[in-house]
Motif scaffolding. Sequence first.
Motif, PDB file in Angstrom:
ATOM      1  N   THR A   1     -23.249 -83.152 124.225  1.00 50.02           N
ATOM      2  CA  THR A   1     -23.712 -84.363 123.549  1.00 50.02           C
ATOM      3  C   THR A   1     -22.667 -85.466 123.650  1.00 50.02           C
ATOM      4  OG1 THR A   1     -25.060 -83.066 122.040  1.00 50.02           O
ATOM      5  CG2 THR A   1     -24.476 -85.298 121.346  1.00 50.02           C
ATOM      6  N   GLY A   2     -21.388 -85.091 123.488  1.00 52.49           N
ATOM      7  CA  GLY A   2     -20.338 -86.094 123.579  1.00 52.49           C
ATOM      8  C   GLY A   2     -20.202 -86.679 124.967  1.00 52.49           C
ATOM      9  N   LEU A   3     -20.476 -85.880 125.983  1.00 55.37           N
ATOM     10  CA  LEU A   3     -20.361 -86.363 127.364  1.00 55.37           C
ATOM     11  C   LEU A   3     -21.546 -87.223 127.780  1.00 55.37           C
ATOM     12  CD1 LEU A   3     -19.045 -83.110 129.115  1.00 55.37           C
ATOM     13  CD2 LEU A   3     -17.724 -85.145 128.502  1.00 55.37           C
ATOM     14  N   THR A   4     -22.741 -86.887 127.282  1.00 64.87           N
ATOM     15  CA  THR A   4     -23.955 -87.578 127.726  1.00 64.87           C
ATOM     16  C   THR A   4     -24.435 -88.647 126.753  1.00 64.87           C
ATOM     17  OG1 THR A   4     -25.399 -85.955 126.644  1.00 64.87           O
ATOM     18  CG2 THR A   4     -24.702 -85.491 128.918  1.00 64.87           C
ATOM     19  N   ASP A   5     -23.913 -88.636 125.520  1.00 65.57           N
ATOM     20  CA  ASP A   5     -24.355 -89.542 124.463  1.00 65.57           C
ATOM     21  C   ASP A   5     -25.832 -89.364 124.146  1.00 65.57           C
ATOM     22  OD1 ASP A   5     -23.793 -91.406 122.501  1.00 65.57           O
ATOM     23  OD2 ASP A   5     -24.456 -93.100 123.739  1.00 65.57           O
ATOM     24  N   LYS A   6     -26.337 -88.138 124.397  1.00 63.33           N
ATOM     25  CA  LYS A   6     -27.705 -87.803 124.066  1.00 63.33           C
ATOM     26  C   LYS A   6     -27.741 -86.456 123.358  1.00 63.33           C
ATOM     27  CE  LYS A   6     -29.753 -90.229 128.017  1.00 63.33           C
ATOM     28  NZ  LYS A   6     -30.561 -90.089 129.255  1.00 63.33           N
ATOM     29  N   TYR A   7     -28.695 -86.288 122.452  1.00 63.11           N
ATOM     30  CA  TYR A   7     -28.833 -85.020 121.753  1.00 63.11           C
ATOM     31  C   TYR A   7     -29.203 -83.914 122.732  1.00 63.11           C
ATOM     32  CZ  TYR A   7     -30.642 -81.367 118.716  1.00 63.11           C
ATOM     33  OH  TYR A   7     -30.870 -80.166 118.118  1.00 63.11           O
ATOM     34  N   GLN A   8     -28.540 -82.773 122.612  1.00 61.35           N
ATOM     35  CA  GLN A   8     -28.835 -81.621 123.463  1.00 61.35           C
ATOM     36  C   GLN A   8     -29.511 -80.531 122.627  1.00 61.35           C
ATOM     37  OE1 GLN A   8     -28.242 -81.764 126.772  1.00 61.35           O
ATOM     38  NE2 GLN A   8     -27.462 -83.835 126.453  1.00 61.35           N
ATOM     39  N   SER A   9     -30.355 -79.775 123.265  1.00 57.93           N
ATOM     40  CA  SER A   9     -31.104 -78.735 122.551  1.00 57.93           C
ATOM     41  C   SER A   9     -30.313 -77.438 122.422  1.00 57.93           C
ATOM     42  CB  SER A   9     -32.426 -78.456 123.290  1.00 57.93           C
ATOM     43  OG  SER A   9     -32.157 -78.001 124.612  1.00 57.93           O
ATOM     44  N   PHE A  10     -29.061 -77.412 122.904  1.00 58.57           N
ATOM     45  CA  PHE A  10     -28.249 -76.201 122.825  1.00 58.57           C
ATOM     46  C   PHE A  10     -26.818 -76.571 122.456  1.00 58.57           C
ATOM     47  CE2 PHE A  10     -27.833 -77.849 127.078  1.00 58.57           C
ATOM     48  CZ  PHE A  10     -26.489 -77.676 127.387  1.00 58.57           C
ATOM     49  N   ASP A  11     -26.094 -75.603 121.922  1.00 61.22           N
ATOM     50  CA  ASP A  11     -24.669 -75.762 121.638  1.00 61.22           C
ATOM     51  C   ASP A  11     -23.893 -74.918 122.635  1.00 61.22           C
ATOM     52  OD1 ASP A  11     -24.993 -77.417 119.405  1.00 61.22           O
ATOM     53  OD2 ASP A  11     -25.313 -75.692 118.097  1.00 61.22           O
ATOM     54  N   MET A  12     -22.826 -75.480 123.179  1.00 63.84           N
ATOM     55  CA  MET A  12     -21.955 -74.713 124.061  1.00 63.84           C
ATOM     56  C   MET A  12     -20.521 -75.194 123.867  1.00 63.84           C
ATOM     57  SD  MET A  12     -21.865 -74.164 128.202  1.00 63.84           S
ATOM     58  CE  MET A  12     -23.342 -73.155 128.214  1.00 63.84           C
ATOM     59  N   ALA A  13     -19.755 -74.388 123.156  1.00 65.26           N
ATOM     60  CA  ALA A  13     -18.333 -74.682 123.008  1.00 65.26           C
ATOM     61  C   ALA A  13     -17.609 -74.222 124.263  1.00 65.26           C
ATOM     62  CB  ALA A  13     -17.791 -73.951 121.779  1.00 65.26           C
ATOM     63  N   PHE A  14     -16.627 -75.012 124.733  1.00 64.99           N
ATOM     64  CA  PHE A  14     -15.908 -74.606 125.936  1.00 64.99           C
ATOM     65  C   PHE A  14     -14.462 -75.064 125.863  1.00 64.99           C
ATOM     66  CE2 PHE A  14     -17.441 -78.833 126.897  1.00 64.99           C
ATOM     67  CZ  PHE A  14     -16.398 -79.415 127.596  1.00 64.99           C
ATOM     68  N   ALA A  15     -13.638 -74.416 126.658  1.00 65.94           N
ATOM     69  CA  ALA A  15     -12.229 -74.769 126.753  1.00 65.94           C
ATOM     70  C   ALA A  15     -11.777 -74.555 128.192  1.00 65.94           C
ATOM     71  CB  ALA A  15     -11.390 -73.907 125.812  1.00 65.94           C
ATOM     72  N   VAL A  16     -10.829 -75.387 128.629  1.00 61.08           N
ATOM     73  CA  VAL A  16     -10.264 -75.286 129.964  1.00 61.08           C
ATOM     74  C   VAL A  16      -8.757 -75.469 129.861  1.00 61.08           C
ATOM     75  CG1 VAL A  16     -10.210 -76.300 132.287  1.00 61.08           C
ATOM     76  CG2 VAL A  16     -12.367 -76.211 131.025  1.00 61.08           C
ATOM     77  N   GLY A  17      -8.015 -74.668 130.608  1.00 64.33           N
ATOM     78  CA  GLY A  17      -6.563 -74.791 130.601  1.00 64.33           C
ATOM     79  C   GLY A  17      -5.913 -73.437 130.426  1.00 64.33           C
ATOM     80  N   LYS A  18      -4.692 -73.446 129.917  1.00 67.64           N
ATOM     81  CA  LYS A  18      -4.025 -72.188 129.606  1.00 67.64           C
ATOM     82  C   LYS A  18      -4.399 -71.814 128.185  1.00 67.64           C
ATOM     83  CE  LYS A  18       0.235 -69.600 129.722  1.00 67.64           C
ATOM     84  NZ  LYS A  18       1.653 -69.581 130.136  1.00 67.64           N
ATOM     85  N   MET A  19      -5.039 -70.672 128.026  1.00 69.44           N
ATOM     86  CA  MET A  19      -5.570 -70.317 126.709  1.00 69.44           C
ATOM     87  C   MET A  19      -5.301 -68.858 126.374  1.00 69.44           C
ATOM     88  SD  MET A  19      -9.626 -70.195 127.599  1.00 69.44           S
ATOM     89  CE  MET A  19      -9.519 -71.601 128.667  1.00 69.44           C
TER      90      MET A  19
END
Length: 199
Positions: A1-19
């Motif tokens: 939603t933050g990337l597209t500025d549109k409501y999305q019908s799903f939630d997907m938390a993600f992370a990239v990097g050293k974790m």
Amino acid sequence: TGLTDKYQSFDMAFAVGKMPLLFQNGLWFEDAIIGGAATLPAKNSKTLGISNMDITFFGGTSATSGAQRNGNLPLNAVIKKQANIYGVATFIEANEGYWEIDYAYTDTSNAVVQTDRSYHNLGLAFTRRYGNWLSNSIRIINNFGQDPNAGGAKTANGTLIVLENSLVTRLPSTLVPYMNVFYGTGTPQSASRAADAGG
């Protein structure tokens, strides 16, 4: 939603990097990898009696595997941060308890060592409180599919069973009697385990 500025019908938390990733109290996975992870959170199924379920997909490099040893080094020597890893970890609240179902492939084919010791790793756990006096977890870790080239010995080919038990007392913050027991056969390994996380 933050990337597209549109409501999305799903939630997907993600992370990239050293974790840092820790699954099954660190028995199945405890390491920091360079890569990415994405989670499908808060799923449920009335039909299957699942009140909450999360599914996490992960992959990356710089994984540490006790299975990847150089044949010229002692058994406790680990070739550090050489493996790639890909997997999925599932967390399910059902059957009045908590299930963990995990799979990973530890890929050591590109490691700078004598023998490829890539392997599959399964983890299964169930945690539940019984009668308001006993908390119990049973964990099973199984390695399979390792096929070392150049006639190398298998270093990730076995099963580990762990029973974690603690008593529920009137002083839950200061008095927690516990007893953990385990049984292993063959040469079981974690999917990925940092060198400073213990053997």
